[in-house]
Design a protein around this motif. Structure first.
Motif, short mmCIF file in Angstrom:
data_model
loop_
_atom_site.label_atom_id
_atom_site.label_comp_id
_atom_site.label_asym_id
_atom_site.label_seq_id
_atom_site.Cartn_x
_atom_site.Cartn_y
_atom_site.Cartn_z
N UNK A 58 0.85 -1.18 0.00
CA UNK A 58 0.00 0.00 0.00
C UNK A 58 0.89 1.24 0.00
N UNK A 59 0.59 2.17 -0.88
CA UNK A 59 1.35 3.41 -0.94
C UNK A 59 0.75 4.44 0.01
N UNK A 60 1.63 5.16 0.69
CA UNK A 60 1.21 6.27 1.55
C UNK A 60 2.02 7.49 1.16
N UNK A 61 1.40 8.65 1.27
CA UNK A 61 2.06 9.90 0.89
C UNK A 61 2.78 10.49 2.10
N UNK A 62 4.04 10.83 1.90
CA UNK A 62 4.83 11.48 2.94
C UNK A 62 4.40 12.95 3.00
N UNK A 63 3.88 13.41 4.13
CA UNK A 63 3.39 14.80 4.18
C UNK A 63 4.50 15.84 4.04
N UNK A 81 7.53 15.54 2.18
CA UNK A 81 8.12 15.61 0.84
C UNK A 81 7.08 15.52 -0.26
N UNK A 82 5.91 14.97 0.03
CA UNK A 82 4.89 14.79 -0.98
C UNK A 82 5.10 13.56 -1.84
N UNK A 83 6.12 12.78 -1.53
CA UNK A 83 6.41 11.57 -2.31
C UNK A 83 5.64 10.39 -1.73
N UNK A 84 5.35 9.43 -2.59
CA UNK A 84 4.69 8.21 -2.15
C UNK A 84 5.73 7.14 -1.89
N UNK A 85 5.45 6.31 -0.90
CA UNK A 85 6.33 5.20 -0.56
C UNK A 85 5.47 4.04 -0.08
N UNK A 144 3.97 1.49 2.47
CA UNK A 144 3.67 1.55 3.90
C UNK A 144 4.47 0.48 4.62
N UNK A 145 5.07 0.85 5.72
CA UNK A 145 5.80 -0.10 6.55
C UNK A 145 4.85 -0.67 7.59
N UNK A 146 5.25 -1.75 8.23
CA UNK A 146 4.41 -2.37 9.25
C UNK A 146 4.21 -1.49 10.48
N UNK A 147 5.16 -0.62 10.78
CA UNK A 147 5.04 0.23 11.97
C UNK A 147 4.27 1.51 11.70
N UNK A 148 3.77 1.73 10.48
CA UNK A 148 2.98 2.93 10.15
C UNK A 148 1.57 2.77 10.63
#
Length: 63
Positions: free
Chosen positions: A46-51, A53-57, A59-63
């Protein structure tokens, strides 16, 4: 009087333990449902947006 304080302490510990148990169960349920949605969509992650930088990455398990 000591018995009442001991009983109150036992009840407080039991209540906190119950709350922790419920919170963990809800967290595991959310994680399981998210994994099921990913499986249904044939997604690798699952992609999540970094608030910041605005880049997508991914999702890690700890998110």
């Amino acid at each position: 009087m000591v018995q009442i304080l001991f009983l109150l302490l036992v009840v407080a510990v039991a209540w906190l333990g119950y709350r922790k148990f419920v919170a963990d169960a809800e967290r595991l349920t959310r994680k399981r449902r998210a994994a099921e949605r990913e499986r249904q969509n044939d997604a690798i992650g699952t992609l999540v947006k970094d608030p910041k930088t605005g880049e997508y990455r991914l999702r890690r398990d700890d998110d």
